[in-house]
Design a protein around this motif. Sequence first.
Motif, PDB file in Angstrom:
ATOM      1  N   ALA A   1       0.828  -1.215   0.000  1.00  0.00           N
ATOM      2  CA  ALA A   1       0.000   0.000   0.000  1.00  0.00           C
ATOM      3  C   ALA A   1       0.858   1.259   0.000  1.00  0.00           C
ATOM      4  O   ALA A   1       0.607   2.210  -0.759  1.00  0.00           O
ATOM      5  N   GLN A   2       1.909   1.278   0.832  1.00  0.00           N
ATOM      6  CA  GLN A   2       2.744   2.464   0.956  1.00  0.00           C
ATOM      7  C   GLN A   2       3.602   2.689  -0.289  1.00  0.00           C
ATOM      8  O   GLN A   2       3.716   3.832  -0.780  1.00  0.00           O
ATOM      9  N   PHE A   3       4.209   1.630  -0.801  1.00  0.00           N
ATOM     10  CA  PHE A   3       5.067   1.775  -1.974  1.00  0.00           C
ATOM     11  C   PHE A   3       4.254   2.156  -3.211  1.00  0.00           C
ATOM     12  O   PHE A   3       4.725   2.900  -4.067  1.00  0.00           O
ATOM     13  N   THR A   4       3.022   1.637  -3.295  1.00  0.00           N
ATOM     14  CA  THR A   4       2.143   2.009  -4.409  1.00  0.00           C
ATOM     15  C   THR A   4       1.782   3.487  -4.329  1.00  0.00           C
ATOM     16  O   THR A   4       1.794   4.213  -5.335  1.00  0.00           O
ATOM     17  N   LYS A   5       1.479   3.931  -3.121  1.00  0.00           N
ATOM     18  CA  LYS A   5       1.126   5.332  -2.907  1.00  0.00           C
ATOM     19  C   LYS A   5       2.287   6.262  -3.261  1.00  0.00           C
ATOM     20  O   LYS A   5       2.092   7.344  -3.835  1.00  0.00           O
ATOM     21  N   LEU A   6       3.516   5.837  -2.944  1.00  0.00           N
ATOM     22  CA  LEU A   6       4.698   6.648  -3.208  1.00  0.00           C
ATOM     23  C   LEU A   6       5.219   6.496  -4.632  1.00  0.00           C
ATOM     24  O   LEU A   6       6.114   7.237  -5.050  1.00  0.00           O
ATOM     25  N   GLY A   7       4.667   5.518  -5.373  1.00  0.00           N
ATOM     26  CA  GLY A   7       5.087   5.311  -6.758  1.00  0.00           C
ATOM     27  C   GLY A   7       6.394   4.579  -6.903  1.00  0.00           C
ATOM     28  O   GLY A   7       7.118   4.766  -7.893  1.00  0.00           O
ATOM     29  N   TYR A   8       6.717   3.726  -5.922  1.00  0.00           N
ATOM     30  CA  TYR A   8       7.961   2.961  -5.984  1.00  0.00           C
ATOM     31  C   TYR A   8       7.746   1.705  -6.829  1.00  0.00           C
ATOM     32  O   TYR A   8       7.621   0.596  -6.320  1.00  0.00           O
ATOM     33  N   GLY A   9       7.684   1.889  -8.140  1.00  0.00           N
ATOM     34  CA  GLY A   9       7.385   0.783  -9.039  1.00  0.00           C
ATOM     35  C   GLY A   9       8.615   0.225  -9.727  1.00  0.00           C
ATOM     36  O   GLY A   9       9.637   0.896  -9.877  1.00  0.00           O
TER      37      GLY A   9
ATOM     38  N   ALA B   1       2.450 -11.454  -8.972  1.00  0.00           N
ATOM     39  CA  ALA B   1       3.101 -10.765  -7.855  1.00  0.00           C
ATOM     40  C   ALA B   1       2.507  -9.377  -7.636  1.00  0.00           C
ATOM     41  O   ALA B   1       2.321  -8.610  -8.579  1.00  0.00           O
ATOM     42  N   GLN B   2       2.221  -9.083  -6.369  1.00  0.00           N
ATOM     43  CA  GLN B   2       1.759  -7.740  -5.998  1.00  0.00           C
ATOM     44  C   GLN B   2       2.910  -6.870  -5.512  1.00  0.00           C
ATOM     45  O   GLN B   2       2.736  -5.670  -5.293  1.00  0.00           O
ATOM     46  N   ILE B   3       4.085  -7.486  -5.342  1.00  0.00           N
ATOM     47  CA  ILE B   3       5.289  -6.755  -4.925  1.00  0.00           C
ATOM     48  C   ILE B   3       6.501  -7.605  -5.271  1.00  0.00           C
ATOM     49  O   ILE B   3       6.425  -8.840  -5.306  1.00  0.00           O
TER      50      ILE B   3
ATOM     51  N   PRO C   1       4.977  -2.542  -7.223  1.00  0.00           N
ATOM     52  CA  PRO C   1       5.850  -2.092  -6.125  1.00  0.00           C
ATOM     53  C   PRO C   1       7.076  -2.984  -5.951  1.00  0.00           C
ATOM     54  O   PRO C   1       6.974  -4.213  -6.084  1.00  0.00           O
ATOM     55  N   THR C   2       8.207  -2.373  -5.667  1.00  0.00           N
ATOM     56  CA  THR C   2       9.440  -3.129  -5.465  1.00  0.00           C
ATOM     57  C   THR C   2      10.045  -2.770  -4.106  1.00  0.00           C
ATOM     58  O   THR C   2       9.417  -2.112  -3.299  1.00  0.00           O
ATOM     59  N   MET C   3      11.235  -3.221  -3.837  1.00  0.00           N
ATOM     60  CA  MET C   3      11.936  -3.022  -2.552  1.00  0.00           C
ATOM     61  C   MET C   3      11.277  -3.805  -1.415  1.00  0.00           C
ATOM     62  O   MET C   3      11.441  -3.469  -0.246  1.00  0.00           O
ATOM     63  N   GLY C   4      10.506  -4.854  -1.743  1.00  0.00           N
ATOM     64  CA  GLY C   4       9.889  -5.667  -0.699  1.00  0.00           C
ATOM     65  C   GLY C   4      10.900  -6.385   0.172  1.00  0.00           C
ATOM     66  O   GLY C   4      10.569  -6.876   1.256  1.00  0.00           O
ATOM     67  N   GLY C   5      12.158  -6.425  -0.292  1.00  0.00           N
ATOM     68  CA  GLY C   5      13.199  -7.038   0.521  1.00  0.00           C
ATOM     69  C   GLY C   5      13.374  -6.349   1.858  1.00  0.00           C
ATOM     70  O   GLY C   5      13.866  -6.957   2.824  1.00  0.00           O
ATOM     71  N   VAL C   6      12.982  -5.077   1.931  1.00  0.00           N
ATOM     72  CA  VAL C   6      13.040  -4.356   3.209  1.00  0.00           C
ATOM     73  C   VAL C   6      12.211  -5.092   4.258  1.00  0.00           C
ATOM     74  O   VAL C   6      12.617  -5.228   5.416  1.00  0.00           O
TER      75      VAL C   6
END
Length: 360
Positions: free
Chosen positions: A24-32, A250-252, A50-55
Amino acid sequence: MRAILLGGGLALLISLLGTRVAIAQFTKLGYGQEIREDGPLTHHSKRGTPTMGGVVIILATVIGYLVAKLMTGQQPSASAWLLLFLFVGTGVVGFLDDVIKIFKQRNLGLRSKAKMIGQTIVALVFGALALWHHFADDEGYTPASDRLSFLRDWGWTLPTVVVLAVIWFFVTGFSNAVNLTDGLDGLATGACALVFGAYTIVGIWQFNQACHTTVNNKCYEVRDPLDLAVVAAAIAGACIGFLWWNASPAQIFMGDTGSLALGAALAGIAVLSRTELLVVILGGLFVMVTLSVILQVSWFKATRRFTGTGRRIFRIAPIHHHFEMLGWEQVTVVIRFWIVTGLFVAVGVGIFYAEWVAAN
C-alpha cells in the motif's frame, strides 16, 4: 529449539502482515519496478509493480530473531550478529540500487562496479570479524574457519588473505546468483525458503552433535550452530510470508534489496556452519542460473570473435527466461524450478546425513 519455532513463526507473521502494508505504501509513493526491454513481452505488464519488498524480509528476519531470543532469555551469539550484519549490509547495497532505479525510472540502478565495491566491503568486513580470535568461544572456535569445508573442515590451514578471498567469492557470488534468479514471480523467494529451511535442519543436527557436547571423531566444530539455525528459520519464515504476496501474479517484488541480502546470507551461513562447498549443492538452482548466464555470454563473445556473428546457447539468459521463450507459462517455470530446488536440497541434506551415518 523454542527459539527456532518462535523466530521462524514471528518472522513469517511479520512478513505476511508487513508486506501488505508495504504494498500500500510503496504504491502510494510510486515505488514501481522497471522492466528490462529485451525480456519476455509478458513481463511488460509488470511495470509499476511495487518493489523493494526485501526491506520487509530483512526487518521481519531481524525482529523475529531478536524477539525470539528475548522471549527465551538467551543472548544472541557472535555468529548470529555477524550473519545479520552481512544480511543487512548487502541489503543496504541493494536498497541503494533499487532507489536509483525508482527515481531515475530505469532498469539499471547502481553501476556494476559500484555495486561490487559495496558487496566487497561488506563481505571483507564480515570475513575479517568472523576470523577474529576476539570472537572465539571457550573451545577456541572462531565463527569462521581458516580452512575450506564441505561437510566439515578439511585440508590445510590457509593464510588469512586466502580465506578472505574465499569468503568474498562466496558472498558476492551467491549474492549476485540470487539476484539473477529473481526474475519470475516467487521464484527466488520460494527457492530461498527451501534452502534456508535446509540450513535450519543442518544447524539443529550440528548442535546435537557438537564437539562441546559430544566427543567423537565426527563431531562438528561449529561455534554457534543452534543460533545459526534460529536465523535460518527466521529468514525462511520471512520468505514464506513474503511469498504470499510475491507469488504469481506478484503484488510486490523483493528488488535487489532482498535478493542481494538473501544470497549473501546464504553464503554467510555456509561459511559459519563450515559447509562452504555443500551450499553449492543446496543452492544448486542459483548455481545453475548463474552458469547459464556465464555460458551465454562466453559463447556469444567467442563465436563473434571467431565467426564475426555472435551466437547464443539459450534464447535468452538467465535460463528461466529461456523456458518462457519456449512457450512455458511463468507459473509452470516457477513450480518446476521449485521442484528442482527441492531435489538439490534433498540431495544436499542426504549427503550431509549420510556422511555422519557412515562415520559412526
